[in-house]
Design an enzyme around this catalytic site. Structure first.
Site, PDB file in Angstrom:
ATOM      1  N   ASN A 140     -21.401 -80.047  36.576  1.00  0.00           N
ATOM      2  CA  ASN A 140     -19.843 -80.079  37.357  1.00  0.00           C
ATOM      3  C   ASN A 140     -18.834 -79.487  36.356  1.00  0.00           C
ATOM      4  O   ASN A 140     -18.980 -79.981  35.234  1.00  0.00           O
ATOM      5  CB  ASN A 140     -19.477 -81.206  38.113  1.00  0.00           C
ATOM      6  CG  ASN A 140     -19.656 -82.705  37.172  1.00  0.00           C
ATOM      7  OD1 ASN A 140     -20.510 -82.526  36.403  1.00  0.00           O
ATOM      8  ND2 ASN A 140     -18.914 -83.416  37.714  1.00  0.00           N
ATOM      9  N   GLU A 143     -14.731 -79.480  36.236  1.00  0.00           N
ATOM     10  CA  GLU A 143     -13.507 -79.717  36.907  1.00  0.00           C
ATOM     11  C   GLU A 143     -12.259 -79.103  36.438  1.00  0.00           C
ATOM     12  O   GLU A 143     -12.463 -78.363  35.239  1.00  0.00           O
ATOM     13  CB  GLU A 143     -13.113 -81.512  36.766  1.00  0.00           C
ATOM     14  CG  GLU A 143     -14.558 -82.234  37.346  1.00  0.00           C
ATOM     15  CD  GLU A 143     -14.309 -83.637  37.380  1.00  0.00           C
ATOM     16  OE1 GLU A 143     -13.302 -84.108  36.717  1.00  0.00           O
ATOM     17  OE2 GLU A 143     -15.087 -84.516  38.074  1.00  0.00           O
ATOM     18  N   CYS A 202     -19.100 -78.152  41.837  1.00  0.00           N
ATOM     19  CA  CYS A 202     -20.402 -78.838  41.549  1.00  0.00           C
ATOM     20  C   CYS A 202     -21.459 -78.418  40.738  1.00  0.00           C
ATOM     21  O   CYS A 202     -21.520 -77.205  40.762  1.00  0.00           O
ATOM     22  CB  CYS A 202     -20.608 -79.296  43.039  1.00  0.00           C
ATOM     23  SG  CYS A 202     -19.680 -80.165  44.047  1.00  0.00           S
ATOM     24  N   GLU A 211     -24.465 -78.486  41.505  1.00  0.00           N
ATOM     25  CA  GLU A 211     -25.446 -77.726  42.193  1.00  0.00           C
ATOM     26  C   GLU A 211     -24.933 -76.256  42.454  1.00  0.00           C
ATOM     27  O   GLU A 211     -25.912 -75.103  42.296  1.00  0.00           O
ATOM     28  CB  GLU A 211     -25.523 -78.204  43.755  1.00  0.00           C
ATOM     29  CG  GLU A 211     -26.182 -79.869  43.806  1.00  0.00           C
ATOM     30  CD  GLU A 211     -25.078 -80.634  43.591  1.00  0.00           C
ATOM     31  OE1 GLU A 211     -24.055 -80.571  42.799  1.00  0.00           O
ATOM     32  OE2 GLU A 211     -25.167 -81.689  44.574  1.00  0.00           O
ATOM     33  N   CYS A 260     -23.068 -82.853  48.203  1.00  0.00           N
ATOM     34  CA  CYS A 260     -21.909 -82.781  49.018  1.00  0.00           C
ATOM     35  C   CYS A 260     -21.966 -81.625  50.130  1.00  0.00           C
ATOM     36  O   CYS A 260     -22.689 -80.861  50.115  1.00  0.00           O
ATOM     37  CB  CYS A 260     -20.616 -82.668  48.212  1.00  0.00           C
ATOM     38  SG  CYS A 260     -20.109 -80.836  48.113  1.00  0.00           S
ATOM     39  N   CYS A 282     -22.166 -77.967  48.996  1.00  0.00           N
ATOM     40  CA  CYS A 282     -23.273 -77.442  48.401  1.00  0.00           C
ATOM     41  C   CYS A 282     -24.391 -77.269  49.447  1.00  0.00           C
ATOM     42  O   CYS A 282     -25.284 -76.492  49.304  1.00  0.00           O
ATOM     43  CB  CYS A 282     -23.416 -78.574  47.294  1.00  0.00           C
ATOM     44  SG  CYS A 282     -22.537 -78.653  46.087  1.00  0.00           S
TER      45      CYS A 282
HETATM   46  N1  THU Z   1     -19.895 -83.379  42.132  1.00  0.00           N
HETATM   47  C1  THU Z   1     -20.966 -82.583  41.911  1.00  0.00           C
HETATM   48  O1  THU Z   1     -21.262 -81.996  40.932  1.00  0.00           O
HETATM   49  N2  THU Z   1     -21.904 -82.525  43.258  1.00  0.00           N
HETATM   50  C2  THU Z   1     -22.123 -83.065  44.315  1.00  0.00           C
HETATM   51  O2  THU Z   1     -22.718 -82.724  45.294  1.00  0.00           O
HETATM   52  C3  THU Z   1     -20.875 -83.926  44.565  1.00  0.00           C
HETATM   53  C4  THU Z   1     -19.909 -84.077  43.705  1.00  0.00           C
HETATM   54  C5  THU Z   1     -18.986 -83.400  41.115  1.00  0.00           C
HETATM   55  C6  THU Z   1     -17.609 -82.956  41.509  1.00  0.00           C
HETATM   56  C7  THU Z   1     -16.713 -83.783  40.838  1.00  0.00           C
HETATM   57  O3  THU Z   1     -16.511 -83.202  39.330  1.00  0.00           O
HETATM   58  C8  THU Z   1     -17.145 -85.069  40.596  1.00  0.00           C
HETATM   59  O4  THU Z   1     -18.783 -84.908  41.163  1.00  0.00           O
HETATM   60  C9  THU Z   1     -16.629 -86.358  41.500  1.00  0.00           C
HETATM   61  O5  THU Z   1     -16.534 -85.774  42.775  1.00  0.00           O
END
Ligand code: THU
Length: 137
Positions: free
Chosen positions: A48, A50, A59, A61, A92, A95
């Site tokens: 991920n 940010e 994300c 994925e 999520c 994704c």
């Molecule tokens: N996140 C992912 O990388 N994958 C997911 O399927 C859900 C959330 C990350 C996004 C963010 O940087 C952190 O998790 C908290 O939401």
């Protein structure tokens, strides 16, 4: 199962490694992902990433899937996600919809979710997202 157990275990190890590269200064929640393409041989990794403008966060994925597609894969056979301490992080909704775009037509897309301490669950995309959005009704 469309993907060999040995491949899934290797993907889990790789996803765990790439998770260390997660850029998550805002949530502190690190995620790593490994994707195997439809050719079944090559694994693509993502973490991920940010952003100070939170909604721009990528994300793990989707980073891994975009890498696979950019390298020429047409479909993806399995996605391994590593994140979370006690319970594994589930992909999520955004994704899942992106996975649906590249899911193979004739076999289930395998999704493995794994904690940083190796507890894992295996399911399919259809378990998580039985009816994806499509332009064809
Ligand atoms: N996140 C992912 O990388 N994958 C997911 O399927 C859900 C959330 C990350 C996004 C963010 O940087 C952190 O998790 C908290 O939401």
């Amino acid at each position: 199962m469309a993907v060999e157990k040995a491949m899934l275990l290797a993907m889990m190890a790789a996803a765990k490694d790439v998770r260390e590269r997660a850029y998550a200064p805002y949530s502190g929640f690190k995620v790593g992902a490994a994707v195997v393409g439809g050719t079944g041989k090559k694994v693509y990794l993502g973490c991920n990433v940010e952003n100070a403008s939170y909604g721009l966060t990528l994300c793990a994925e989707r980073v891994a899937i975009c890498r696979a597609i950019s390298e020429g894969e047409k479909t993806i056979s399995a996605v391994v996600v590593v994140g979370g301490e006690k319970a594994p992080a589930r992909p999520c909704g955004a994704c899942l919809q992106v996975m649906a775009e590249f899911a193979p037509k004739n076999e289930p897309l395998v999704i493995v979710t794994c904690t940083a301490s190796d507890t894992y669950t295996q399911a399919t995309l259809a378990d998580y997202l039985p009816i994806p959005f499509t332009l064809r009704s």
